[in-house]
Motif scaffolding. Structure first.
Motif, PDB file in Angstrom:
ATOM      1  N   UNK A  12       0.823  -1.203   0.000  1.00 48.12           N
ATOM      2  CA  UNK A  12       0.000   0.000   0.000  1.00 48.12           C
ATOM      3  C   UNK A  12       0.860   1.256   0.000  1.00 48.12           C
ATOM      4  N   UNK A  13       1.935   1.251   0.795  1.00 48.15           N
ATOM      5  CA  UNK A  13       2.756   2.441   0.910  1.00 48.15           C
ATOM      6  C   UNK A  13       3.893   2.535  -0.083  1.00 48.15           C
ATOM      7  N   UNK A  14       4.033   1.549  -0.963  1.00 44.87           N
ATOM      8  CA  UNK A  14       5.177   1.528  -1.876  1.00 44.87           C
ATOM      9  C   UNK A  14       5.210   2.734  -2.806  1.00 44.87           C
ATOM     10  N   UNK A  15       4.032   3.142  -3.282  1.00 45.90           N
ATOM     11  CA  UNK A  15       3.987   4.264  -4.223  1.00 45.90           C
ATOM     12  C   UNK A  15       3.582   5.565  -3.547  1.00 45.90           C
ATOM     13  N   UNK A  16       3.441   5.529  -2.220  1.00 46.02           N
ATOM     14  CA  UNK A  16       3.021   6.709  -1.482  1.00 46.02           C
ATOM     15  C   UNK A  16       1.516   6.783  -1.321  1.00 46.02           C
ATOM     16  N   UNK A  17       1.069   7.566  -0.335  1.00 47.35           N
ATOM     17  CA  UNK A  17      -0.363   7.738  -0.069  1.00 47.35           C
ATOM     18  C   UNK A  17      -0.612   9.167   0.402  1.00 47.35           C
ATOM     19  N   UNK A  18      -1.884   9.558   0.376  1.00 47.33           N
ATOM     20  CA  UNK A  18      -2.350  10.782   1.028  1.00 47.33           C
ATOM     21  C   UNK A  18      -3.243  10.339   2.180  1.00 47.33           C
ATOM     22  N   UNK A  19      -2.916  10.755   3.397  1.00 44.99           N
ATOM     23  CA  UNK A  19      -3.540  10.197   4.592  1.00 44.99           C
ATOM     24  C   UNK A  19      -4.191  11.290   5.432  1.00 44.99           C
ATOM     25  N   UNK A  20      -5.405  11.026   5.910  1.00 48.37           N
ATOM     26  CA  UNK A  20      -6.014  11.859   6.933  1.00 48.37           C
ATOM     27  C   UNK A  20      -6.244  10.998   8.167  1.00 48.37           C
ATOM     28  N   UNK A  21      -5.992  11.569   9.341  1.00 49.20           N
ATOM     29  CA  UNK A  21      -5.997  10.807  10.596  1.00 49.20           C
ATOM     30  C   UNK A  21      -6.997  11.404  11.571  1.00 49.20           C
ATOM     31  N   UNK A  74      -5.369  12.569  -5.640  1.00 47.20           N
ATOM     32  CA  UNK A  74      -5.525  12.731  -7.084  1.00 47.20           C
ATOM     33  C   UNK A  74      -4.400  13.591  -7.655  1.00 47.20           C
ATOM     34  N   UNK A  75      -4.015  14.635  -6.923  1.00 51.56           N
ATOM     35  CA  UNK A  75      -2.945  15.517  -7.397  1.00 51.56           C
ATOM     36  C   UNK A  75      -1.620  14.772  -7.504  1.00 51.56           C
ATOM     37  N   UNK A  76      -1.373  13.896  -6.526  1.00 52.35           N
ATOM     38  CA  UNK A  76      -0.108  13.173  -6.479  1.00 52.35           C
ATOM     39  C   UNK A  76      -0.133  11.855  -7.247  1.00 52.35           C
ATOM     40  N   UNK A  77      -1.341  11.410  -7.619  1.00 55.07           N
ATOM     41  CA  UNK A  77      -1.455  10.128  -8.308  1.00 55.07           C
ATOM     42  C   UNK A  77      -1.207   8.940  -7.409  1.00 55.07           C
ATOM     43  N   UNK A  78      -1.676   9.044  -6.130  1.00 62.30           N
ATOM     44  CA  UNK A  78      -1.483   7.972  -5.147  1.00 62.30           C
ATOM     45  C   UNK A  78      -2.825   7.651  -4.503  1.00 62.30           C
ATOM     46  N   UNK A  79      -2.925   6.532  -3.777  1.00 61.24           N
ATOM     47  CA  UNK A  79      -4.178   6.215  -3.090  1.00 61.24           C
ATOM     48  C   UNK A  79      -4.423   7.150  -1.898  1.00 61.24           C
ATOM     49  N   UNK A  80      -5.709   7.346  -1.571  1.00 60.54           N
ATOM     50  CA  UNK A  80      -6.090   8.106  -0.380  1.00 60.54           C
ATOM     51  C   UNK A  80      -6.446   7.142   0.746  1.00 60.54           C
ATOM     52  N   UNK A  81      -6.109   7.522   1.978  1.00 62.83           N
ATOM     53  CA  UNK A  81      -6.310   6.651   3.141  1.00 62.83           C
ATOM     54  C   UNK A  81      -6.936   7.448   4.283  1.00 62.83           C
ATOM     55  N   UNK A 131       3.383   7.808   3.536  1.00 59.87           N
ATOM     56  CA  UNK A 131       2.606   9.027   3.327  1.00 59.87           C
ATOM     57  C   UNK A 131       3.430  10.124   2.660  1.00 59.87           C
ATOM     58  N   UNK A 132       2.882  10.667   1.585  1.00 57.05           N
ATOM     59  CA  UNK A 132       3.470  11.823   0.910  1.00 57.05           C
ATOM     60  C   UNK A 132       2.751  13.106   1.331  1.00 57.05           C
ATOM     61  N   UNK A 133       1.488  12.959   1.709  1.00 54.58           N
ATOM     62  CA  UNK A 133       0.684  14.097   2.134  1.00 54.58           C
ATOM     63  C   UNK A 133      -0.159  13.657   3.320  1.00 54.58           C
ATOM     64  N   UNK A 134      -0.158  14.469   4.390  1.00 51.73           N
ATOM     65  CA  UNK A 134      -0.927  14.150   5.594  1.00 51.73           C
ATOM     66  C   UNK A 134      -1.834  15.333   5.902  1.00 51.73           C
ATOM     67  N   UNK A 135      -3.105  15.036   6.170  1.00 46.83           N
ATOM     68  CA  UNK A 135      -4.099  16.073   6.424  1.00 46.83           C
ATOM     69  C   UNK A 135      -4.701  15.853   7.811  1.00 46.83           C
ATOM     70  N   UNK A 136      -4.623  16.855   8.673  1.00 43.72           N
ATOM     71  CA  UNK A 136      -5.180  16.755  10.021  1.00 43.72           C
ATOM     72  C   UNK A 136      -5.895  18.052  10.369  1.00 43.72           C
ATOM     73  N   UNK A 137      -6.718  17.993  11.403  1.00 48.33           N
ATOM     74  CA  UNK A 137      -7.371  19.186  11.916  1.00 48.33           C
ATOM     75  C   UNK A 137      -6.467  19.912  12.889  1.00 48.33           C
ATOM     76  N   UNK A 138      -6.771  21.170  13.151  1.00 51.50           N
ATOM     77  CA  UNK A 138      -5.909  21.988  14.000  1.00 51.50           C
ATOM     78  C   UNK A 138      -5.858  21.503  15.441  1.00 51.50           C
ATOM     79  N   UNK A 139      -6.817  20.676  15.874  1.00 47.70           N
ATOM     80  CA  UNK A 139      -6.835  20.163  17.242  1.00 47.70           C
ATOM     81  C   UNK A 139      -6.266  18.748  17.342  1.00 47.70           C
ATOM     82  N   UNK A 140      -5.624  18.260  16.292  1.00 48.35           N
ATOM     83  CA  UNK A 140      -5.108  16.891  16.273  1.00 48.35           C
ATOM     84  C   UNK A 140      -3.928  16.756  17.242  1.00 48.35           C
TER      85      UNK A 140
END
Length: 327
Positions: free
Chosen positions: A14-23, A45-52, A119-128
């Motif tokens: 799963x992580x071989x080609x990178x991912x975009x992850x939200x936690x 979509x921008x990076x061409x990787x799976x979203x998680x 993970x190539x991109x990680x998305x979190x909220x400000x209270x994470x």
């Protein structure tokens, strides 16, 4: 679309080609959560990787404060379904444990985001927060990210009128019977999903209003006791039929819904009882979804069956009025 339960179940590929992850916990997948999930999908979509979507079950409070675990707004499977409906590619569900809670922020980032998910991109909220004693913050992620070839996006919490959209706010709204407020924060009606089981059997026999009865574990949130106007949706039965009785499968059917313990009959286990307007069907053993639209009244105790039947007739009339042209 894949859902994996446990870090050891996630395939290394799963992580071989990178991912975009939200936690996050994502309990209820409310409008604030939806912003995080959508940003992860856009980044993927921008990076061409799976979203998680990386989430937890049970709620992390089980480890920190087991005496204060909040009632859940839905199951982890419902969380995953809502995320999949938005377009997320994969969901990872981790059982939050004392061991994971003991990881340092650096260990958490390296073991989960780098080694496991690539993970190539990680998305979190400000209270994470994350890591031992919640020492990790969004700022920590932003500091650790660049040297790991990882971009971190921190989104502001969503504000709605004078409220921050949160699972806590939605639970509070439900506890007060304010299902419209919960609807606004969720971006959809608050709903419960479960099997129809046998109740006391008096609904159709003694009252003339047969109901679909559902019972839920105390760990799940329900609206305050009372009567509501809403909808019932019959899930696809095993035989694949398009109708159950006169009820079309998959359609929102207007219903008068009671939440409570039936105090007129001496208090019983708390239940959700739905009387579907203008339809009849044997729903026992089938799964249905019940949506709450508007609170009609609180729970009351009546001195006679006649008085109760009169009240139910008014509830049905009020349900028709509230739902309007959809009835």
């Amino acid at each position: 679309m894949n859902i994996w339960y446990g870090l050891d179940r996630v395939p290394q590929a799963l992580g071989d080609s990178g991912t975009a992850v939200t936690i996050g916990v994502f309990d209820g997948v409310h409008r604030g959560h939806q912003q995080l999930i959508q940003r992860a999908i856009d980044e993927a979509r921008r990076l061409g990787v799976p979203s998680v979507m990386f989430t937890f079950d049970p709620h992390p409070t089980v480890v920190f404060r087991p005496d204060a675990v909040p009632p859940l707004l839905g199951t982890v499977e419902e969380r995953a379904r809502l995320a999949f409906d938005m377009g997320i590619d994969h969901v990872v569900v981790v059982g939050f444990t004392a061991e994971i809670a003991g990881w340092s922020p650096e260990e958490y980032v390296d073991r989960v985001l780098v080694d496991l998910l690539g993970a190539k991109s990680v998305i979190v909220g400000e209270n994470f927060t994350f890591g031992h004693k919640a020492a990790g913050t969004p700022e920590t992620l932003q500091q650790l990210g660049p040297e790991r070839d990882m971009t971190v996006h921190v989104l502001n919490l969503l504000q709605l009128d004078e409220h921050t959209v949160s699972s806590t706010y939605i639970r509070s709204a439900l506890a007060a019977g304010k299902v419209e407020n919960a609807h606004e924060a969720l971006g959809r009606p608050f709903s419960v999903h479960g099997e129809v089981t046998h109740g006391a059997g008096r609904g159709g026999r003694a009252l003339g209003f047969p109901t679909a009865n559902q019972y839920f574990q105390e760990k799940f949130a329900l609206p305050a006791d009372g009567v509501y106007a809403g909808y019932l949706i019959v899930e696809q039965p095993a035989d694949g039929g398009e109708k159950v009785g006169t009820m079309p499968v998959g359609q929102r059917l207007p219903a008068a819904i009671s939440v409570g313990t039936n105090p007129t009959f001496g208090h019983e286990p708390r239940s959700v009882e739905s009387f579907v307007l203008d339809h009849e069907a044997d729903l026992y053993g089938l799964n249905v979804t019940v949506e709450f639209i508007h609170r009609l009244r609180g729970m009351e105790t009546y001195t006679s069956l006649e008085e109760l039947i009169e009240a139910i007739n008014k509830d049905v009339a009020d349900t028709r009025q509230v739902l309007g042209d959809e009835v």
